[in-house]
Design a protein around this motif. Structure first.
Motif, PDB file in Angstrom:
ATOM      1  N   PHE A   1       0.835  -1.192   0.000  1.00 23.72           N
ATOM      2  CA  PHE A   1       0.000   0.000   0.000  1.00 23.72           C
ATOM      3  C   PHE A   1       0.876   1.251   0.000  1.00 23.72           C
ATOM      4  O   PHE A   1       1.988   1.248   0.533  1.00 23.72           O
ATOM      5  CB  PHE A   1      -0.931   0.011   1.224  1.00 23.72           C
ATOM      6  N   THR A   2       0.383   2.309  -0.633  1.00 21.65           N
ATOM      7  CA  THR A   2       1.074   3.593  -0.636  1.00 21.65           C
ATOM      8  C   THR A   2       0.050   4.694  -0.425  1.00 21.65           C
ATOM      9  O   THR A   2      -1.152   4.501  -0.623  1.00 21.65           O
ATOM     10  CB  THR A   2       1.816   3.847  -1.960  1.00 21.65           C
ATOM     11  N   VAL A   3       0.560   5.861  -0.024  1.00 25.85           N
ATOM     12  CA  VAL A   3      -0.298   7.016   0.222  1.00 25.85           C
ATOM     13  C   VAL A   3       0.032   8.100  -0.797  1.00 25.85           C
ATOM     14  O   VAL A   3       1.082   8.047  -1.451  1.00 25.85           O
ATOM     15  CB  VAL A   3      -0.112   7.542   1.661  1.00 25.85           C
ATOM     16  N   PRO A   4      -0.843   9.080  -0.975  1.00 28.46           N
ATOM     17  CA  PRO A   4      -0.610  10.104  -2.004  1.00 28.46           C
ATOM     18  C   PRO A   4       0.694  10.871  -1.810  1.00 28.46           C
ATOM     19  O   PRO A   4       1.174  11.052  -0.694  1.00 28.46           O
ATOM     20  CB  PRO A   4      -1.820  11.032  -1.831  1.00 28.46           C
ATOM     21  N   GLN A   5       1.257  11.288  -2.940  1.00 29.26           N
ATOM     22  CA  GLN A   5       2.380  12.210  -3.053  1.00 29.26           C
ATOM     23  C   GLN A   5       3.752  11.591  -2.791  1.00 29.26           C
ATOM     24  O   GLN A   5       4.769  12.273  -2.918  1.00 29.26           O
ATOM     25  CB  GLN A   5       2.183  13.442  -2.150  1.00 29.26           C
ATOM     26  N   GLN A   6       3.836  10.317  -2.444  1.00 32.38           N
ATOM     27  CA  GLN A   6       5.146   9.682  -2.395  1.00 32.38           C
ATOM     28  C   GLN A   6       5.673   9.519  -3.815  1.00 32.38           C
ATOM     29  O   GLN A   6       4.898   9.470  -4.768  1.00 32.38           O
ATOM     30  CB  GLN A   6       5.048   8.317  -1.714  1.00 32.38           C
ATOM     31  N   VAL A   7       6.995   9.443  -3.961  1.00 35.01           N
ATOM     32  CA  VAL A   7       7.584   9.267  -5.292  1.00 35.01           C
ATOM     33  C   VAL A   7       7.777   7.784  -5.556  1.00 35.01           C
ATOM     34  O   VAL A   7       8.420   7.077  -4.779  1.00 35.01           O
ATOM     35  CB  VAL A   7       8.920  10.021  -5.416  1.00 35.01           C
ATOM     36  N   HIS A   8       7.207   7.304  -6.667  1.00 36.66           N
ATOM     37  CA  HIS A   8       7.278   5.905  -7.076  1.00 36.66           C
ATOM     38  C   HIS A   8       8.222   5.769  -8.262  1.00 36.66           C
ATOM     39  O   HIS A   8       8.283   6.641  -9.133  1.00 36.66           O
ATOM     40  CB  HIS A   8       5.906   5.390  -7.529  1.00 36.66           C
ATOM     41  N   LEU A   9       8.922   4.659  -8.306  1.00 36.51           N
ATOM     42  CA  LEU A   9       9.747   4.338  -9.469  1.00 36.51           C
ATOM     43  C   LEU A   9       9.782   2.825  -9.625  1.00 36.51           C
ATOM     44  O   LEU A   9      10.326   2.117  -8.780  1.00 36.51           O
ATOM     45  CB  LEU A   9      11.174   4.883  -9.307  1.00 36.51           C
ATOM     46  N   LYS A  10       9.193   2.315 -10.687  1.00 37.80           N
ATOM     47  CA  LYS A  10       9.219   0.879 -10.970  1.00 37.80           C
ATOM     48  C   LYS A  10      10.363   0.602 -11.934  1.00 37.80           C
ATOM     49  O   LYS A  10      10.464   1.221 -12.994  1.00 37.80           O
ATOM     50  CB  LYS A  10       7.885   0.414 -11.567  1.00 37.80           C
ATOM     51  N   GLU A  11      11.223  -0.336 -11.555  1.00 43.96           N
ATOM     52  CA  GLU A  11      12.388  -0.621 -12.386  1.00 43.96           C
ATOM     53  C   GLU A  11      12.011  -1.370 -13.659  1.00 43.96           C
ATOM     54  O   GLU A  11      12.614  -1.178 -14.699  1.00 43.96           O
ATOM     55  CB  GLU A  11      13.417  -1.425 -11.591  1.00 43.96           C
ATOM     56  N   HIS A  12      11.029  -2.259 -13.581  1.00 43.94           N
ATOM     57  CA  HIS A  12      10.566  -2.948 -14.774  1.00 43.94           C
ATOM     58  C   HIS A  12       9.152  -3.454 -14.509  1.00 43.94           C
ATOM     59  O   HIS A  12       8.705  -3.551 -13.370  1.00 43.94           O
ATOM     60  CB  HIS A  12      11.488  -4.108 -15.133  1.00 43.94           C
ATOM     61  N   ALA A  13       8.434  -3.755 -15.566  1.00 39.23           N
ATOM     62  CA  ALA A  13       7.044  -4.201 -15.450  1.00 39.23           C
ATOM     63  C   ALA A  13       6.961  -5.648 -15.920  1.00 39.23           C
ATOM     64  O   ALA A  13       6.487  -5.938 -17.009  1.00 39.23           O
ATOM     65  CB  ALA A  13       6.116  -3.312 -16.282  1.00 39.23           C
ATOM     66  N   GLY A  14       7.449  -6.551 -15.111  1.00 35.61           N
ATOM     67  CA  GLY A  14       7.385  -7.963 -15.447  1.00 35.61           C
ATOM     68  C   GLY A  14       6.014  -8.539 -15.174  1.00 35.61           C
ATOM     69  O   GLY A  14       5.120  -7.864 -14.662  1.00 35.61           O
ATOM     70  N   PRO A  15       5.795  -9.815 -15.508  1.00 34.55           N
ATOM     71  CA  PRO A  15       4.495 -10.456 -15.286  1.00 34.55           C
ATOM     72  C   PRO A  15       4.108 -10.425 -13.804  1.00 34.55           C
ATOM     73  O   PRO A  15       4.907 -10.755 -12.935  1.00 34.55           O
ATOM     74  CB  PRO A  15       4.722 -11.888 -15.774  1.00 34.55           C
ATOM     75  N   THR A  16       2.896 -10.004 -13.550  1.00 31.26           N
ATOM     76  CA  THR A  16       2.381  -9.903 -12.186  1.00 31.26           C
ATOM     77  C   THR A  16       0.940 -10.383 -12.161  1.00 31.26           C
ATOM     78  O   THR A  16       0.169 -10.097 -13.081  1.00 31.26           O
ATOM     79  CB  THR A  16       2.435  -8.450 -11.680  1.00 31.26           C
ATOM     80  N   GLU A  17       0.587 -11.102 -11.115  1.00 34.77           N
ATOM     81  CA  GLU A  17      -0.800 -11.503 -10.926  1.00 34.77           C
ATOM     82  C   GLU A  17      -1.263 -11.006  -9.571  1.00 34.77           C
ATOM     83  O   GLU A  17      -0.568 -11.201  -8.563  1.00 34.77           O
ATOM     84  CB  GLU A  17      -0.948 -13.027 -10.995  1.00 34.77           C
ATOM     85  N   GLY A  18      -2.400 -10.365  -9.548  1.00 35.41           N
ATOM     86  CA  GLY A  18      -2.911  -9.853  -8.293  1.00 35.41           C
ATOM     87  C   GLY A  18      -4.092  -8.940  -8.505  1.00 35.41           C
ATOM     88  O   GLY A  18      -4.669  -8.873  -9.590  1.00 35.41           O
ATOM     89  N   LEU A  19      -4.460  -8.222  -7.461  1.00 37.50           N
ATOM     90  CA  LEU A  19      -5.603  -7.320  -7.477  1.00 37.50           C
ATOM     91  C   LEU A  19      -5.152  -5.949  -6.995  1.00 37.50           C
ATOM     92  O   LEU A  19      -4.369  -5.840  -6.045  1.00 37.50           O
ATOM     93  CB  LEU A  19      -6.716  -7.857  -6.580  1.00 37.50           C
ATOM     94  N   MET A  20      -5.649  -4.912  -7.652  1.00 43.24           N
ATOM     95  CA  MET A  20      -5.270  -3.540  -7.321  1.00 43.24           C
ATOM     96  C   MET A  20      -6.512  -2.703  -7.076  1.00 43.24           C
ATOM     97  O   MET A  20      -7.485  -2.788  -7.828  1.00 43.24           O
ATOM     98  CB  MET A  20      -4.447  -2.922  -8.455  1.00 43.24           C
ATOM     99  N   MET A  21      -6.454  -1.906  -6.043  1.00 44.10           N
ATOM    100  CA  MET A  21      -7.558  -1.005  -5.734  1.00 44.10           C
ATOM    101  C   MET A  21      -6.986   0.372  -5.419  1.00 44.10           C
ATOM    102  O   MET A  21      -5.990   0.484  -4.698  1.00 44.10           O
ATOM    103  CB  MET A  21      -8.349  -1.518  -4.538  1.00 44.10           C
ATOM    104  N   SER A  22      -7.601   1.406  -5.964  1.00 39.19           N
ATOM    105  CA  SER A  22      -7.173   2.775  -5.717  1.00 39.19           C
ATOM    106  C   SER A  22      -8.376   3.590  -5.250  1.00 39.19           C
ATOM    107  O   SER A  22      -9.505   3.350  -5.673  1.00 39.19           O
ATOM    108  CB  SER A  22      -6.601   3.401  -6.988  1.00 39.19           C
ATOM    109  N   PHE A  23      -8.102   4.559  -4.389  1.00 39.63           N
ATOM    110  CA  PHE A  23      -9.161   5.481  -3.986  1.00 39.63           C
ATOM    111  C   PHE A  23      -8.526   6.811  -3.600  1.00 39.63           C
ATOM    112  O   PHE A  23      -7.351   6.882  -3.233  1.00 39.63           O
ATOM    113  CB  PHE A  23     -10.002   4.917  -2.838  1.00 39.63           C
ATOM    114  N   THR A  24      -9.290   7.867  -3.690  1.00 39.93           N
ATOM    115  CA  THR A  24      -8.765   9.214  -3.532  1.00 39.93           C
ATOM    116  C   THR A  24      -9.014   9.766  -2.139  1.00 39.93           C
ATOM    117  O   THR A  24      -9.849   9.266  -1.379  1.00 39.93           O
ATOM    118  CB  THR A  24      -9.419  10.161  -4.550  1.00 39.93           C
ATOM    119  N   ASP A  25      -8.301  10.832  -1.822  1.00 37.88           N
ATOM    120  CA  ASP A  25      -8.548  11.526  -0.564  1.00 37.88           C
ATOM    121  C   ASP A  25      -9.942  12.144  -0.565  1.00 37.88           C
ATOM    122  O   ASP A  25     -10.569  12.304   0.490  1.00 37.88           O
ATOM    123  CB  ASP A  25      -7.492  12.607  -0.340  1.00 37.88           C
TER     124      ASP A  25
END
Length: 301
Positions: free
Chosen positions: A83-107
């Motif tokens: 989990f992450t919170v708004p305004q942190q800096v993200h950097l993904k090194e690569h986008a390899g195969p991933t399986e899972g569930l993602m949910m996003s919601f706003t302030d």
């Protein structure tokens, strides 16, 4: 090959929450990576340093991608919740195969009258600055089942859809807050704890223009002395230390992820001149901004 932002870049972009079809913003979004829906198509922009203006919850079923949140590297592990919170800096090194569930919601969702109590929960406040929760088999079943129910509702567009999504999201956030409290020894929420979080939220809004405790105390209708006492009791750090820590974090983000000069960073953070900013940065980090930039880019390249 280095993964950092090109030196000429001077802005860390912020992404808003977008609906699946790209038409406008929404307060809740639910998606599946892998599985029956196929591989999730990552926006190439997400492979560059960026911020998200929303909360991101991810249940990883399989995959081992490596990414950074601010200055901390994570290699995602199966059957783990991130989990992450708004305004942190993200950097993904690569986008390899991933399986899972993602949910996003706003302030904005948390500001709705019926949802404001959620704002005080540990998983949202995140006092330990954590980003992952370990799951036992029973937790994994419960969380995956809840998120799949949300995914069905999100895609169905049926009657009372938003109410159902909101209800399931409340259940999930409360359940995860229990796990958070167990794993990070979070204390009970008190009025003084809420004051600490309000103070930290104000710093997040005004760190570039307000550098003294008195300015924040005035906004909270408190005396500077009382604010300092409560913040020290709740966090172990003085109020001015919280302000300075946020300034250092923002300075490090710009030094790592942009090509802004030290003078430009000093201006953005509200310092009168770059010389004072240099002294401030060295006093709190034991190194100069230029030396830090060279060191951190070499380490993360």
């Amino acid at each position: 090959m280095p993964v950092l932002t090109a030196p000429e870049k001077t802005v860390i972009p912020t992404f808003a929450l977008q609906q699946k079809d790209g038409q406008g913003n929404t307060m809740i979004d639910v998606r599946e990576a892998g599985g029956q829906c196929g591989e999730f198509k990552l926006d190439p922009a997400f492979l560059q340093p960026h911020r998200k203006d929303y909360y991101l919850f991810v249940l990883i079923k399989s995959g081992a991608n490596r990414h950074w949140i601010d200055f901390v590297p994570y290699t995602v592990k199966p059957d783990t919740f991130y989990f992450t919170v708004p305004q942190q800096v993200h950097l993904k090194e690569h986008a390899g195969p991933t399986e899972g569930l993602m949910m996003s919601f706003t302030d904005e969702f948390l500001q709705l009258e019926d949802n404001r109590i959620l704002k005080q929960l540990p998983i949202i406040q995140n006092p330990a600055a954590a980003h992952e929760i370990k799951l036992n088999p029973a937790d994994l079943v419960f969380i995956e089942d809840t998120m799949r129910k949300m995914l069905v509702e999100f895609n169905a567009d049926g009657t009372w859809r938003n109410q159902m999504l909101t209800s399931w999201l409340r259940v999930l956030v409360i359940y995860l807050s229990r796990l958070y409290s167990e794993q990070y020894n979070e204390t009970c929420v008190t009025l003084n704890y809420c004051l600490l979080k309000s103070f930290q939220a104000l710093i997040g809004e005004h760190y570039a223009t307000q550098h003294d405790v008195a300015a924040y105390a005035e906004q909270l209708n408190l005396t500077p002395g009382h604010l300092t006492d409560v913040i020290k009791q709740q966090s172990g750090k003085t109020a001015i230390t919280h302000i300075h820590d946020r300034l250092i974090v923002e300075a490090k983000r710009r030094l790592l992820h942009t090509g802004l000069s030290v003078k430009q960073i000093a201006d953005e953070l509200g310092f009168e001149d770059s010389a004072y900013f240099n002294r401030f940065f060295k006093r709190l980090t034991s190194t100069t901004p230029i030396a830090y930039r060279m060191q951190i880019r070499e380490m993360y390249s």
